[in-house]
Design an enzyme around this catalytic site. Structure first.
Site, PDB file in Angstrom:
ATOM      1  CG  HIS A   1      45.032  56.079  -7.774  1.00  0.00           C
ATOM      2  ND1 HIS A   1      44.666  56.386  -6.484  1.00  0.00           N
ATOM      3  CD2 HIS A   1      45.509  54.812  -7.733  1.00  0.00           C
ATOM      4  CE1 HIS A   1      44.905  55.348  -5.710  1.00  0.00           C
ATOM      5  NE2 HIS A   1      45.429  54.383  -6.425  1.00  0.00           N
TER       6      HIS A   1
ATOM      7  CG  HIS B   1      36.974  56.073  -4.505  1.00  0.00           C
ATOM      8  ND1 HIS B   1      37.427  55.028  -5.279  1.00  0.00           N
ATOM      9  CD2 HIS B   1      37.992  56.406  -3.673  1.00  0.00           C
ATOM     10  CE1 HIS B   1      38.666  54.734  -4.929  1.00  0.00           C
ATOM     11  NE2 HIS B   1      39.026  55.549  -3.952  1.00  0.00           N
TER      12      HIS B   1
END
Length: 326
Positions: A52, A10
């Site tokens: 992100h 992740h």
């Protein structure tokens, strides 16, 4: 024996290195991750980069760069007012002058020693790393890109989807068995992608809220509606998997204690969808009450429920748990 779920790093091995850096991705590969996950936003000159968010003050040193002070601004992103610096206001050359920093230093102070050392990578650099490491270590490393804020980027003339497909095709990602999943929290852009590529697509489902394109299109459904069997069947018409907030599968009560699992694994599989769960982290803040200091127990629980993959900030923990269960 249980089929091994894929281990998706992740944002890289983001428990050990600042997220979305080549160092985080490379460490994840060395730890044994099957896929590395770049969240994708875009620059002013149309280059996909791994961040992100398109607002980059939390993950770069831009706030202390005097040459960019004048570009601090207010924007509405997916209906939310945000103040900061946004990738779409910078060329790639300018982005490359920035350095990454740890996003949650209060939780991961050990990662702050890398602040100021690492560049912001392009999607091409992430692909190059995955291909180079695949050759070096003799196993295929997949990529698992997420299109961030696709409706917003479409609205300002910087479509993520077409640029993504062009980049992937140029790198040989074309067949439905290519080592890639493309994910999104929105629906319409995945449906669009399904008309442009045979690559596997993943519908992300959160525990609350709704896809932003549903808001724009006045669709009344929310994410928790989309886990119903009839909705999963609709998803299977354009996607090959769902990527779920793990609490959709194993809910928690108001005190953070685990409740009984839902039928989501069997329902997804009945709709011919793979099911990948996110996000697994070792810190107690993210763990259920009865598994404090025991992140391994959370992985065991989910592996035993038959999920097909996990998104993990600590891919080494995920892998060691599965190996110990065999």
């Amino acid at each position: 024996m249980q089929k091994k779920p894929i281990i998706i790093a992740h944002r890289g091995a983001s428990g050990y290195r600042p997220e979305h850096t080549l160092a985080a991705y490379e460490l994840a590969i060395e730890m044994g991750a099957d896929f590395i996950e770049p969240d994708l936003v875009i620059t002013k000159d149309g280059i996909l980069i791994a961040r992100h968010e398109n607002e980059i003050s939390e993950t770069t040193d831009i706030a202390v760069r005097p040459e960019f002070l004048s570009r601090k601004t207010l924007k509405i992103i997916d209906g939310e007012a945000k103040i900061g610096w946004f990738t779409e206001d910078f060329t790639l050359a300018e982005i490359k002058t920035l350095k990454a920093k740890e996003r949650i230093p209060q939780l991961r102070p050990q990662n702050t020693k890398f602040d100021g050392l690492l560049e912001i990578p392009t999607l091409q650099e992430v692909i190059d790393l995955a291909k180079r490491k695949s050759i070096e270590i003799g196993r295929v490393i997949g990529i698992y890109p997420e299109t961030k804020h696709p409706t917003y980027f479409q609205s300002i003339g910087l479509s993520l989807e077409d640029t993504l497909i062009e980049t992937l095709q140029a790198n040989g990602y074309e067949e439905n068995n290519a080592p890639i999943f493309i994910q999104s929290f929105e629906v319409s852009n995945l449906k669009y992608l399904s008309t442009k590529t045979d690559l596997p697509l993943v519908q992300l489902l959160n525990i609350s809220g709704k896809p932003y394109d549903f808001i724009v299109n006045s669709d009344t459904r929310i994410y928790t509606d989309l886990v119903k069997i009839e909705e999963l069947k609709k998803i299977s018409s354009y996607a090959q998997a769902i990527g779920i907030h793990k609490n959709l599968l194993v809910p928690r009560d108001n005190n953070g204690k685990l409740l009984s699992p839902t039928s989501l694994v069997s329902d997804a599989h009945a709709a011919n969808l793979l099911i990948h769960a996110w996000t697994f982290r070792n810190e107690n803040l993210f763990l259920p009450q009865e598994l404090q200091e025991n992140p391994q127990g959370e992985y065991e629980l989910f592996f035993n429920l038959g999920i097909d993959g996990v998104f993990s900030d600590y891919p080494d923990t995920a892998i060691s748990v599965f190996l110990n269960m065999k």
